[in-house]
Enzyme design. Sequence first.
Site, PDB file in Angstrom:
ATOM      1  N   TYR A  57       0.845  -1.200   0.000  1.00 48.82           N
ATOM      2  CA  TYR A  57       0.000   0.000   0.000  1.00 48.82           C
ATOM      3  C   TYR A  57       0.877   1.245   0.000  1.00 48.82           C
ATOM      4  CZ  TYR A  57      -4.071   2.904   1.125  1.00 48.82           C
ATOM      5  OH  TYR A  57      -5.076   3.838   1.092  1.00 48.82           O
ATOM      6  N   LYS A 103       0.750   3.700  -3.299  1.00 50.37           N
ATOM      7  CA  LYS A 103       0.237   5.060  -3.154  1.00 50.37           C
ATOM      8  C   LYS A 103       1.326   6.104  -3.406  1.00 50.37           C
ATOM      9  CE  LYS A 103      -4.053   4.119  -2.437  1.00 50.37           C
ATOM     10  NZ  LYS A 103      -5.066   4.523  -3.436  1.00 50.37           N
TER      11      LYS A 103
END
Length: 258
Positions: free
Chosen positions: A162, A166
């Site tokens: 993640y 991102k």
Amino acid sequence: MKNYFDLKGKVAVVTGASGGLGADAARAYAQEGADVALLARRKEKLESLAEEIGSTGVKALAVQCDVADEESVKNAIDEVIKYFGKIDILLNNAGIAVRGGVHSLSVEDWDKGMDVNVKGIFLVSKYVLPHMMENNYGKIINTSSINSIAGDKSEMFIRHVYNASKAAVRGLTMGMACSYGKYGITVNAVAPALFESEMTSNTLFKSEEFLERYSNVVPLNRPAKKGELNGPIIFLSSEASSYITGQTIFVDGGFSVV
């Protein structure tokens, strides 16, 4: 006096629109007068939201779409263009949070996180951009995260794919902004911190220890409230942000400046 946030006559595409922040954003677009195309894998939830939005007087189209599958994306955008004739705004919101650190993540989990969070933005943008370029106008907003610049020491909240995905969204946003500005297209990102959503309600919001620690760190002393991401999204989708591109707005209660 001109309303710089008026989106009447605009068509907005929202990915990951079947719930959470995506559904909230779709409602916000409709409130500002935009017609909305709702894209996600869960068709039943999309149809319910489309009915709700349609009752407000704007048009809403529910389109089943897996953003990590090119054929699915191509067909979905074709359907949107056939129905609305154009796309003015794209909110690349679809995303997943895969837990685990580099030492424990499987290759399959890593690929899944990168496919949805990064490849998904690439694919949807790939099929939307030609229509925006033809019209010399477009607003693209990508959803990044505070986790693009911040990790977490707590073992139960480690999400390395993640973090990586991102951060990649922020880099992709800058690159796209530089390339497509000459076509009248702005590309920006929002980077939310802790919002209650389907992704967080069963994990982060169930840990009192985490919420207390989080609130002690954040200058505003609390997680975000429902709807607090809508304002920045509408701003970046409207003429109020006509000279802003390549930027990431952290919607984080000040977390990023601590």
